[in-house]
Design a protein around this motif. Structure first.
Motif, PDB file in Angstrom:
ATOM      1  N   MET A 157      36.643  92.009  89.254  1.00 46.85           N
ATOM      2  CA  MET A 157      35.631  91.209  89.951  1.00 46.85           C
ATOM      3  C   MET A 157      36.262  90.583  91.196  1.00 46.85           C
ATOM      4  SD  MET A 157      33.211  88.197  88.394  1.00 46.85           S
ATOM      5  CE  MET A 157      32.709  89.300  87.069  1.00 46.85           C
ATOM      6  N   THR A 158      35.554  90.642  92.311  1.00 50.61           N
ATOM      7  CA  THR A 158      36.099  90.148  93.570  1.00 50.61           C
ATOM      8  C   THR A 158      35.773  88.670  93.778  1.00 50.61           C
ATOM      9  OG1 THR A 158      35.880  92.337  94.567  1.00 50.61           O
ATOM     10  CG2 THR A 158      36.115  90.469  96.069  1.00 50.61           C
ATOM     11  N   ASP A 159      36.797  87.892  94.138  1.00 47.31           N
ATOM     12  CA  ASP A 159      36.580  86.504  94.517  1.00 47.31           C
ATOM     13  C   ASP A 159      36.124  86.461  95.972  1.00 47.31           C
ATOM     14  OD1 ASP A 159      37.460  85.717  92.012  1.00 47.31           O
ATOM     15  OD2 ASP A 159      39.528  85.399  92.680  1.00 47.31           O
ATOM     16  N   LEU A 160      35.540  85.321  96.346  1.00 47.88           N
ATOM     17  CA  LEU A 160      35.084  85.131  97.717  1.00 47.88           C
ATOM     18  C   LEU A 160      35.690  83.861  98.297  1.00 47.88           C
ATOM     19  CD1 LEU A 160      31.242  85.951  97.735  1.00 47.88           C
ATOM     20  CD2 LEU A 160      33.110  87.352  98.601  1.00 47.88           C
ATOM     21  N   ALA A 161      36.038  83.925  99.575  1.00 46.96           N
ATOM     22  CA  ALA A 161      36.467  82.729 100.305  1.00 46.96           C
ATOM     23  C   ALA A 161      35.665  82.657 101.592  1.00 46.96           C
ATOM     24  CB  ALA A 161      37.966  82.790 100.611  1.00 46.96           C
ATOM     25  N   TRP A 162      35.327  81.425 101.995  1.00 44.51           N
ATOM     26  CA  TRP A 162      34.511  81.201 103.196  1.00 44.51           C
ATOM     27  C   TRP A 162      35.345  80.383 104.165  1.00 44.51           C
ATOM     28  CZ3 TRP A 162      30.664  82.707 106.021  1.00 44.51           C
ATOM     29  CH2 TRP A 162      29.983  81.837 106.893  1.00 44.51           C
ATOM     30  N   ALA A 163      35.618  80.941 105.358  1.00 46.90           N
ATOM     31  CA  ALA A 163      36.473  80.277 106.340  1.00 46.90           C
ATOM     32  C   ALA A 163      35.711  80.059 107.638  1.00 46.90           C
ATOM     33  CB  ALA A 163      37.724  81.104 106.604  1.00 46.90           C
ATOM     34  N   GLU A 164      35.761  78.816 108.151  1.00 50.58           N
ATOM     35  CA  GLU A 164      35.098  78.467 109.403  1.00 50.58           C
ATOM     36  C   GLU A 164      36.074  77.953 110.458  1.00 50.58           C
ATOM     37  OE1 GLU A 164      31.063  76.619 108.933  1.00 50.58           O
ATOM     38  OE2 GLU A 164      31.745  76.290 106.871  1.00 50.58           O
TER      39      GLU A 164
END
Length: 321
Positions: A1-8
């Motif tokens: 299962m793939t994790d997600l990261a959100w970068a701004e």
């Protein structure tokens, strides 16, 4: 299962990659928000240098969703808060470094009052404040169930660390282990490096006072000046005319561009998390890194006492914790 990261922001992106290297994230897709030249430049550079295995970067406006682990770089962001509220929360959330706001966020999550997740000095309207309050309640609820981890290179003051433990938020520290694996970047030719600041552009420090200090520095020796991504344009214009200043305008975070500094170099900066991150990155045998305290006369009326005290933490070395 793939994790997600959100970068701004560039630092959020680096923090996500460090979390992957540290094992807090498994195979991960780092979603990079479009629209920022500095963020795009950082993404291109880390791809060129080589990402960790099973790490993908994509540019998208969609924060996405995952059932396993989600990493958020800016929990004050409206986009991130909408993601927290719009979907079923992932099994685990990792909160990443995002500059000076990082410790403010941890303080709000651990505070005695259930304050909304609003940036320091922000004056949100009623609806935005209510929305931020809901996001704060969601994160606190997840923390009480052991589903929130705080991942940081910053030294966390002992009282705040104790409060985080009481509310169920483990704080995991790192020393930029992934960045340390990369080839060293060529250091600047100048012995002294000055890090730019956003304090003038944000109306917190008088421009004339800051320029006067810079003039004193450059009168003694030439410097390499690395502008802040929110640097005051008038400051930059004047620095371009100073023959003792070499402006390094490459849109990369200093953690990337200055990872090749030697013990012979010296870094000067007004309060900034970059002071701490460079100290952590280079360790005790690295360059001299000097935080410059802001004299009282430099501050404008917009800089309230609480902010001045908070910023003073980023002048000191790691021992302040």
């Amino acid at each position: 299962m793939t994790d997600l990261a959100w970068a701004e922001s560039p630092l959020q992106l680096l923090s996500a990659l460090e979390a992957r290297h540290a094992g807090l994230l498994g195979p991960v897709q780092v979603r990079v928000r479009p629209g920022s030249h500095a963020l795009h430049a950082t993404a291109r550079e880390v791809i060129r240098l080589g990402l960790s295995p099973k790490t993908d970067l994509i540019f998208t406006e969609k924060i996405g969703r995952t059932r396993s682990t989600g990493a958020i770089g800016d929990a004050f962001s409206g986009r991130a808060q909408a993601g927290l509220l719009a979907h079923r929360a992932p099994e685990r959330i990792v909160l990443l470094d995002d500059g000076l706001a990082t410790l403010h966020l941890l303080g709000l999550l651990c505070g005695p009052w259930k304050q909304p997740l609003v940036r320091a000095r922000a004056r949100p309207g009623r609806l935005r404040r209510a929305f931020s309050g809901l996001a704060g309640r969601r994160l606190r609820s997840l923390a009480h169930r052991g589903r929130v981890t705080f991942f940081t290179a910053l030294p966390v003051p002992a009282p705040l660390l104790a409060r985080a433990r009481r509310v169920g938020i483990p704080v995991v520290s790192h020393d930029f282990a992934w960045l340390r694996t990369l080839p060293a970047a060529p250091p600047p030719e100048q012995r002294s490096v000055v890090l730019g600041t956003s304090l003038v552009a944000n109306g917190l420090v008088h421009r004339s006072a800051y320029l006067g200090w810079l003039s004193g520095v450059t009168a003694r020796e030439p410097v390499a000046y690395y502008p802040h991504r929110r640097e005051c344009p008038e400051v930059l214009e004047l620095l371009r005319e100073d023959p003792a200043v070499t402006l390094v305008e490459e849109d990369l975070p200093v953690e990337l561009s200055l990872r090749g500094l030697t013990p012979e170099h010296r870094v000067l900066s007004l309060p900034s998390t970059a002071l701490t991150s460079l100290r952590v990155l280079h360790g005790p045998g690295g360059p001299v890194i000097e935080g410059v305290g802001v004299p009282a006369r430099w501050w404008t009326e917009r800089a309230d006492p609480a902010l001045r005290t908070h910023l003073s933490l980023f002048v000191l070395g790691p021992e302040f914790a």
